[in-house]
Design an enzyme around this catalytic site. Structure first.
Site, short mmCIF file in Angstrom:
data_model
loop_
_atom_site.label_atom_id
_atom_site.label_comp_id
_atom_site.label_asym_id
_atom_site.label_seq_id
_atom_site.Cartn_x
_atom_site.Cartn_y
_atom_site.Cartn_z
N GLU A 299 0.83 -1.21 0.00
CA GLU A 299 0.00 0.00 0.00
C GLU A 299 0.86 1.26 0.00
OE1 GLU A 299 -2.74 -0.75 3.29
OE2 GLU A 299 -4.06 -1.82 1.91
N ARG A 332 5.62 -8.05 7.96
CA ARG A 332 4.23 -8.34 7.57
C ARG A 332 4.14 -8.88 6.14
NH1 ARG A 332 0.44 -4.06 7.69
NH2 ARG A 332 -1.16 -5.15 8.86
N LYS A 373 -1.77 -12.01 8.10
CA LYS A 373 -3.18 -11.77 8.45
C LYS A 373 -3.97 -13.08 8.38
CE LYS A 373 -3.60 -6.89 7.26
NZ LYS A 373 -4.40 -5.80 6.66
N ASP A 378 -8.38 -9.11 3.78
CA ASP A 378 -8.16 -8.05 4.75
C ASP A 378 -9.25 -8.00 5.82
OD1 ASP A 378 -7.05 -5.87 5.96
OD2 ASP A 378 -7.62 -4.42 4.44
N GLU A 406 -12.66 -2.85 11.97
CA GLU A 406 -12.68 -2.07 10.73
C GLU A 406 -13.79 -2.51 9.78
OE1 GLU A 406 -8.96 -2.14 8.61
OE2 GLU A 406 -9.75 -1.00 6.92
N TRP A 554 -7.98 -1.75 -6.08
CA TRP A 554 -7.58 -2.46 -4.86
C TRP A 554 -7.70 -3.99 -4.93
CZ3 TRP A 554 -5.14 0.33 -1.20
CH2 TRP A 554 -5.29 1.71 -1.26
C1 BDP Z 1 -6.23 -2.38 6.07
C2 BDP Z 1 -6.53 -0.99 6.50
C3 BDP Z 1 -5.39 -0.04 6.34
C4 BDP Z 1 -4.13 -0.66 6.92
C5 BDP Z 1 -3.87 -1.98 6.24
C6 BDP Z 1 -2.71 -2.74 6.84
O1 BDP Z 1 -7.63 -0.52 5.75
O2 BDP Z 1 -5.73 1.14 6.98
O3 BDP Z 1 -3.04 0.18 6.78
O4 BDP Z 1 -4.96 -2.82 6.40
O5 BDP Z 1 -2.96 -3.74 7.50
O6 BDP Z 1 -7.09 -3.20 6.78
O7 BDP Z 1 -1.57 -2.38 6.64
#
Ligand code: BDP
Length: 692
Positions: A299, A332, A373, A378, A406, A554
């Site tokens: 990102e 990560r 994760k 996500d 979130e 995305w």
């Molecule tokens: C997503 C979020 C974002 C985080 C990203 C992350 O929307 O704000 O920066 O993950 O885990 O869930 O890096």
């Protein structure tokens, strides 16, 4: 008269009915014998926590003595500490060895005509955990002193939280106010609230915390410099007294941004040297610093890709700097192309973590841990488990959950996440044949990882009640409890939390238990259907917007058209993601016949008329679940109303207000989703409830 709620550490209070356990233990609770060791800060914390907890629970200040004078008492001790007869006589050597540093024993013991409850820690830290367990025991039903004999040790080595706090005081994906750590680009001077947070975390066994957002902006980049390290050290001091080790998120481009070098290339000696110097600085201020948490090449964050290097090169460079001090790199795996062409169905975001990291197995230094994760996308309300777990035999792995809600209602909706997390932990990856469960992989018990564990994005802020929604405190509590012992059921955890937080009134307890246990399926029922995910308002991620992300970069698509919906991730016709799983799991998801309903649209594109295992068509399932979800919230409101006289007015009103908001939002979801799919498909609701 504090300006924050005490959450599950309130220890009774006027409006709370006392648990019967207090009466049963009463004779022991007036005296604490804290022999010998009492010098370490952690030991002192343990004594203090027990003293304060008992004072509140019994209404009497207990006496703390070095020797046993009374006939009955609670004895505290650390195994291996300076000869404590109260302990040594009742704990066997072999037993002590099995405990490890963080384990403890709580048992009824007797010596020289005296009768006592012994809390013995494998170290002072174990003792502190034992004290919190004992206090919990006094507030939950079912235990009497007779036959009391508990031997506990945590399943996971690393039990962490990640704060996504920014130094301007905001919190990325925070739904409970501003940061308790930072204000106006500084670490706050008054750390009272941070200490209180440390207590909450330690009480459920958390032993590590990364205190800044994984997206490291300009100011936070400086946290590793002598300018800010004195303040970082103050925070570390507070957490140390509760057995919690401090970590920092770092910016991969820090050497450039802080003006040290012109490149951040991990293979460049000047860059390596720069990190070694910074690391040496950090350990001068924080001798037990835990290590670096890194979001790289993700990102738009900088990373090794810029220099034609890979993630192993990047992580190893940092690992080398930390190695002399025993520090860790938490690297990560949330790495994917966030600039993709949505028309190219071959760039499947779900595949990305596995595709990037699996080929690197064996290349990471042993003080690197890959932080993965729970799902491949996500933190959606429903995702399959990330196929990366167990796929790397020679690389340390840890799991990342998200406590902050979130994508699950942002602490405005109730969504108790322990059942979801348990499903993840119980997933059998088959990586070493049957019985290769995620819960054992991230404990280093399937492949012998040197370091492993679980972490999660925290959910707290400076709101009075910490988590925005009172009931969302249960996720923070439950997270810690689950990491200590993943065999606990979601119900057990909810019951513990409820009785400590709201008392033991049966109506209160059973209502809250039901609401919590129904909440995740309910949230799922009125939001995006059958595992397809997303359909949220872009960027904010609250409320419905079916096509919000559909034509964006995305990689989060549902592919709904007039005929059908879902993402084809099969091997034959789709992205092939299904074959990142092992053997029978790959087959299970790949085949339309065997794929579980709740993940159907994650793996398959099907017509709206496709008949699910439940016997309903996809379209009718969508309609029905969206109506049922709203009805469920209405039922909770009626049940909550019935508790009015049994709860304190403040918490009653607060939860009521949130439930009403949840109801409005659930209706919004229901109407948007149902109308959308009615218009897309042209297929009517069998019960004629959906309007065009
Ligand atoms: C997503 C979020 C974002 C985080 C990203 C992350 O929307 O704000 O920066 O993950 O885990 O869930 O890096």
């Amino acid at each position: 008269n504090s300006n924050y709620d005490l959450a599950w550490l309130r220890y009774g209070g006027a409006s709370v009915e006392r648990s019967a356990a207090i009466q049963l233990f009463e004779g022991y609770l007036s005296n604490i014998v804290a022999a010998g060791e009492g010098s370490s800060p952690l030991f002192r914390t343990a004594v203090q926590e027990l003293t304060e907890g008992l004072a509140k629970l019994t209404g009497k200040q207990p006496a703390v003595e070095p020797n046993a004078a009374a006939d009955r008492f609670v004895a505290l001790g650390t195994i291996g500490g300076a000869g404590n007869p109260l302990l040594n006589d009742s704990v066997e050597g072999a037993e002590a060895a099995r405990l490890g540093e963080e384990g403890y024993i709580i048992r009824k013991a007797a010596r020289e005509g005296k009768d006592y409850i012994l809390i013995a820690g494998g170290s002072d830290k174990g003792l502190l955990y034992g004290v919190f367990h004992f206090l919990r025991l006094l507030q939950t039903a079912g235990q009497s002193p007779d036959g009391l004999n508990l031997v506990e040790a945590p399943k996971y080595q690393l039990r962490m939280v990640n704060q996504w706090d920014n130094m301007d005081g905001s919190i990325e994906r925070g739904y409970a106010g501003q940061s308790i750590f930072y204000q106006d680009s500084k670490i706050v001077s008054d750390l009272t609230r941070v200490r209180e947070y440390a207590r909450l975390l330690a009480s459920v066994g958390i032993n590590g915390i990364a205190i800044n957002n994984v997206n490291v902006h300009e100011v936070e980049t400086k946290l590793i410099t002598p300018e800010l390290l004195p303040d970082v050290a103050r925070v570390a001091d507070v957490f140390r007294e509760y057995g919690i080790r401090l970590y920092l998120s770092v910016n991969f481009a820090a050497p450039i941004e802080l003006g040290g070098t012109s490149t951040a290339d991990p293979l460049e000696p000047a860059v390596q040297e720069w990190w070694k110097q910074r690391t040496a600085d950090i350990y001068r201020y924080v001798a037990d610093f835990g290590g670096f948490l890194v979001k790289a090449d993700s990102e738009n964050r900088p990373g090794p890709f810029t220099y034609g290097r890979d993630h192993a090169d990047g992580a190893n460079m940092l690992a080398e700097a930390l190695e002399p001090y025993g520090g860790l790199v938490l690297w990560r795996c949330f790495v994917y192309d966030c600039h993709q062409d949505w028309r190219d169905r071959k760039t499947d975001r779900a595949r990305a973590a596995y595709d990037h990291f699996k080929p690197l197995d064996g290349r990471f230094k042993d003080n690197v841990i890959l932080q993965i994760k729970n799902g491949p996308m996500d933190f959606q309300v429903r995702e399959p488990v990330s196929p990366l777990f167990g796929a790397m035999k020679q690389t340390n792995q840890m799991l990342e959950f998200q406590i902050t809600q979130e994508y699950t209602g942002q602490q405005r909706h109730v969504c108790y996440l322990i059942p979801q997390w348990k499903e993840v932990l119980e997933f059998d990856t088959l990586c070493e044949g049957e019985g290769s469960k995620v819960k054992d992989i991230v404990a280093g018990q399937v492949h012998p990882y040197k370091h492993s564990g679980i972490t999660a994005v925290s959910s707290i802020g400076d709101d009075y009640n910490w988590t925005g929604h009172y009931l969302a405190q249960s996720n923070l509590y439950g997270y810690g409890r689950l990491l200590w012992n993943p065999e606990l059921s979601a119900e057990e955890i909810a019951e513990e939390w409820t009785s400590m937080t709201f008392g033991v009134n049966q109506d209160v307890a059973s209502t809250i238990l039901d609401i919590l246990m129904e909440s995740w399926p309910t949230y799922e029922s009125y939001t995006s259907p059958l595992g397809v995910g997303w359909m949220v308002v872009p960027h904010y991620h609250y409320g419905p917007d079916v096509d919000g992300y559909e034509y964006s970069k995305w990689g989060t698509y549902h592919f709904a058209d007039r005929d059908g919906i879902g993402v084809d991730r099969t091997l034959a016709t789709g992205t092939g993601y299904s074959h990142q799983y092992v053997g029978a799991n790959a087959a299970l998801y790949d085949s339309l016949e065997s794929c579980p309903d709740e993940l159907l649209l994650f793996f398959h594109h099907v017509p709206y008329t496709y008949v699910l295992k439940s016997g309903k068509t996809v379209i009718q399932h969508i309609y029905d679940t969206h109506f049922a979800g709203v009805e469920q919230v209405e039922k909770w409101i009626a049940r909550w109303d019935a508790l009015e006289s049994k709860l304190d007015p403040q918490r009653f009103a607060h939860v009521k207000e949130r439930l009403l908001e949840q109801l409005e939002s659930a209706k919004h979801w229901r109407d948007v989703i149902n109308t959308y799919f009615y218009r897309k498909s042209g297929i009517k609701d069998q019960h004629n409830r959906v309007i065009y």
